[in-house]
Scaffold this active site. Structure first.
Site, mmCIF file in Angstrom:
data_model
loop_
_atom_site.group_PDB
_atom_site.id
_atom_site.type_symbol
_atom_site.label_atom_id
_atom_site.label_comp_id
_atom_site.label_asym_id
_atom_site.label_seq_id
_atom_site.Cartn_x
_atom_site.Cartn_y
_atom_site.Cartn_z
ATOM 1 C CE1 TYR A 129 -94.178 28.309 13.998
ATOM 2 C CE2 TYR A 129 -92.853 26.538 13.085
ATOM 3 C CZ TYR A 129 -93.999 27.314 13.068
ATOM 4 O OH TYR A 129 -94.958 27.070 12.124
ATOM 5 C CG ASN A 136 -104.144 45.630 13.487
ATOM 6 O OD1 ASN A 136 -104.333 44.978 14.508
ATOM 7 N ND2 ASN A 136 -103.018 46.275 13.261
ATOM 8 N NE ARG A 162 -101.150 45.820 20.104
ATOM 9 C CZ ARG A 162 -99.885 45.527 20.336
ATOM 10 N NH1 ARG A 162 -99.524 45.105 21.531
ATOM 11 N NH2 ARG A 162 -98.970 45.643 19.387
ATOM 12 N N GLY A 219 -102.358 31.935 17.887
ATOM 13 C CA GLY A 219 -101.148 32.749 18.037
ATOM 14 C C GLY A 219 -100.827 32.982 19.501
ATOM 15 C CG PHE A 236 -105.504 26.732 12.901
ATOM 16 C CD1 PHE A 236 -106.257 25.900 12.091
ATOM 17 C CD2 PHE A 236 -104.439 27.434 12.331
ATOM 18 C CE1 PHE A 236 -105.974 25.775 10.740
ATOM 19 C CE2 PHE A 236 -104.143 27.312 10.983
ATOM 20 C CZ PHE A 236 -104.909 26.481 10.187
HETATM 21 N N1 LIG Z 1 -101.137 28.792 14.058
HETATM 22 C C1 LIG Z 1 -100.826 29.000 12.793
HETATM 23 O O1 LIG Z 1 -100.737 28.059 11.977
HETATM 24 C C2 LIG Z 1 -100.589 30.409 12.342
HETATM 25 C C3 LIG Z 1 -100.556 30.721 10.978
HETATM 26 C C4 LIG Z 1 -100.376 32.058 10.606
HETATM 27 C C5 LIG Z 1 -100.213 33.037 11.572
HETATM 28 N N2 LIG Z 1 -100.213 32.663 12.888
HETATM 29 C C6 LIG Z 1 -100.094 33.680 13.943
HETATM 30 O O2 LIG Z 1 -101.022 34.698 13.671
HETATM 31 C C7 LIG Z 1 -100.623 35.892 14.302
HETATM 32 C C8 LIG Z 1 -100.748 37.040 13.317
HETATM 33 O O3 LIG Z 1 -99.833 36.809 12.238
HETATM 34 P P1 LIG Z 1 -99.758 37.858 11.040
HETATM 35 O O4 LIG Z 1 -98.718 37.419 10.085
HETATM 36 O O5 LIG Z 1 -101.135 38.082 10.558
HETATM 37 O O6 LIG Z 1 -99.272 39.148 11.861
HETATM 38 P P2 LIG Z 1 -98.885 40.603 11.366
HETATM 39 O O7 LIG Z 1 -99.618 40.969 10.127
HETATM 40 O O8 LIG Z 1 -97.409 40.718 11.380
HETATM 41 O O9 LIG Z 1 -99.499 41.496 12.540
HETATM 42 C C9 LIG Z 1 -99.104 41.372 13.877
HETATM 43 C C10 LIG Z 1 -100.310 41.722 14.754
HETATM 44 O O10 LIG Z 1 -100.067 41.395 16.099
HETATM 45 C C11 LIG Z 1 -100.593 42.416 16.927
HETATM 46 N N3 LIG Z 1 -99.950 42.281 18.222
HETATM 47 C C12 LIG Z 1 -98.636 42.171 18.473
HETATM 48 N N4 LIG Z 1 -98.444 41.996 19.788
HETATM 49 C C13 LIG Z 1 -99.652 42.015 20.378
HETATM 50 C C14 LIG Z 1 -100.096 41.906 21.728
HETATM 51 N N5 LIG Z 1 -99.248 41.752 22.752
HETATM 52 N N6 LIG Z 1 -101.435 41.976 21.956
HETATM 53 C C15 LIG Z 1 -102.285 42.128 20.949
HETATM 54 N N7 LIG Z 1 -101.926 42.247 19.652
HETATM 55 C C16 LIG Z 1 -100.625 42.189 19.378
HETATM 56 C C17 LIG Z 1 -100.277 43.668 16.146
HETATM 57 O O11 LIG Z 1 -101.039 44.743 16.599
HETATM 58 P P3 LIG Z 1 -100.543 46.270 16.334
HETATM 59 O O12 LIG Z 1 -100.709 46.524 14.847
HETATM 60 O O13 LIG Z 1 -101.464 47.085 17.156
HETATM 61 O O14 LIG Z 1 -99.106 46.357 16.740
HETATM 62 C C18 LIG Z 1 -100.702 43.184 14.738
HETATM 63 O O15 LIG Z 1 -102.115 43.232 14.637
HETATM 64 C C19 LIG Z 1 -99.203 35.621 14.810
HETATM 65 O O16 LIG Z 1 -99.269 35.309 16.170
HETATM 66 C C20 LIG Z 1 -98.771 34.405 14.022
HETATM 67 O O17 LIG Z 1 -97.782 33.641 14.698
HETATM 68 C C21 LIG Z 1 -100.403 31.398 13.283
#
Ligand SMILES: NC(=O)c1ccc[n+]([C@@H]2O[C@H](COP(=O)([O-])OP(=O)(O)OC[C@H]3O[C@@H](n4cnc5c(N)ncnc54)[C@H](OP(=O)(O)O)[C@@H]3O)[C@@H](O)[C@H]2O)c1
Length: 327
Positions: free
Chosen positions: A53, A150, A173, A238, A262
């Site tokens: 992180y 998704n 995916r 992400g 972001f």
């Molecule tokens: N920068 C920031 O401040 C911030 C804030 C919030 C979240 N985030 C980031 O946002 C992202 C999503 O978070 P979330 O809580 O919404 O996730 P989540 O609901 O847990 O969902 C995870 C997602 O990642 C996809 N995924 C996993 N590995 C992948 C890969 N190698 N290639 C493409 N897709 C992949 C999954 O697809 P499948 O369903 O097909 O497995 C699913 O759509 C994360 O990376 C998180 O760290 C960043």
């Protein structure tokens, strides 16, 4: 009381434990004691345990980026909160049964909203909201494109964009997710294919796309970049693929695409308290009216934290994994 803690970086379900610690005493004058009602497991929490992180935890560490809580007791000089209030703590270390928070780090929330949905208010809805509002001036009818559509953030983006009349191209995916995402407002759902640019051109009637929102990184940006208008912004938030972003010189020089990142944490540090309060109350009202909602796959008690983090790290889930530390 019980808390989740990890003492070394590593595979989440191997290094995290639920342990008993002393109960908290009374809150100081300006503090509030809360019972934690629910907290989600975010990819950021998993990155934190793995030591990947943005801020490295000091071990042994408590964790949990967010939660929703109920006020149990307030300090003598606290004016804005009372017993029974539903609150959003803005600090971290939320996978605990109880915590004490300085009142300036708490946001008062309406008390008639599903606490499970509210527990996800701090991070993902705010991320989706700020990414849509703060980078590119979008008008109703404009198009955006996003990947990991998704994911919870992806679904908040679809719903918030729909409310604003912004149209979305959503890369997933698994094509079987298309109907589900269309039901919540996605205009088009596509797969990552080599001919993505021509497919998107046809779907949007060759419209300019000024914003791409990316959580995957790696070589998908080569294909997304080809879908965008000149001087469009690629907003990366992400690192799901674990790979560095790839772009061509044509995209950076001749198309003048702008790649930026972001991260919610610095946004919350620089926003005025009033703006933070207004943003969360606006988003909470959208959750209350079910305009914002994400599916839940399973809830776990804190004692089953190992199982919960293991489950959260699996792909092809149908929704979020939530911990309910007080049952
Ligand atoms: N920068 C920031 O401040 C911030 C804030 C919030 C979240 N985030 C980031 O946002 C992202 C999503 O978070 P979330 O809580 O919404 O996730 P989540 O609901 O847990 O969902 C995870 C997602 O990642 C996809 N995924 C996993 N590995 C992948 C890969 N190698 N290639 C493409 N897709 C992949 C999954 O697809 P499948 O369903 O097909 O497995 C699913 O759509 C994360 O990376 C998180 O760290 C960043």
């Amino acid at each position: 009381m019980k808390i989740a803690q990890f003492s070394s970086f590593g595979k989440p379900d191997e290094v995290i434990d639920c342990i008993d610690v002393n109960d908290l005493g009374d809150p100081n004058d300006n503090e509030v004691l809360i019972d934690v009602l629910a907290c989600p497991i975010n990819p950021a929490d998993v990155l934190n345990i793995e030591g990947r992180y943005g801020v490295k935890a000091k071990l042994p560490a408590r964790l949990g980026a967010e939660c929703v809580g109920k006020v149990k007791k307030v300090g003598a000089s606290v004016k804005g909160f009372k017993e029974g209030d539903i609150v959003l703590p803005l600090d971290r270390e939320n996978w605990v049964q109880q915590k004490i928070v300085d009142e300036k780090n708490l946001i008062l929330l309406p008390d008639d909203i599903d606490p499970i949905q509210l527990s996800m208010l701090k991070v993902n809805p705010a991320t989706a909201y700020l990414m849509l509002k703060k980078y590119v001036k979008l008008q109703p009818g404009d198009w955006i494109i996003q990947d990991a559509a998704n994911s919870a953030v992806g679904q908040y983006i679809i719903r918030l964009a729909k409310i604003e009349g912004i149209k979305t191209i959503n890369i997933v995916r698994r094509k079987e997710l298309a109907n589900e995402l269309k039901e919540i407002g996605a205009d088009f759902v596509i797969l990552d294919t080599p001919n993505m640019a021509s497919e998107v051109k046809e779907l949007t009637n060759d419209s300019d796309i000024k914003l791409a929102i990316d959580a995957v990184g790696g070589d998908i940006i080569l294909r997304i970049g080809d879908c965008l208008a000149e001087e469009a912004t690629i907003l990366n938030y992400g690192l799901l693929s674990g790979k560095n972003i790839e772009m061509t010189s044509y995209q950076t020089v001749f198309k003048r695409l702008v790649l930026t990142g972001f991260w919610l944490m610095p946004w919350l540090q620089k926003m005025e308290r009033q703006e933070i309060f207004e943003m969360y109350n606006h988003l909470a009202s959208l959750i209350a009216s079910q305009k914002l909602h994400v599916p839940i796959e399973k809830t776990y008690p804190l004692e089953e934290i190992k199982k919960a983090v293991k489950h959260a790290a699996t792909y092809n889930r149908s929704g979020k994994i939530i911990i309910t530390p007080n049952g």
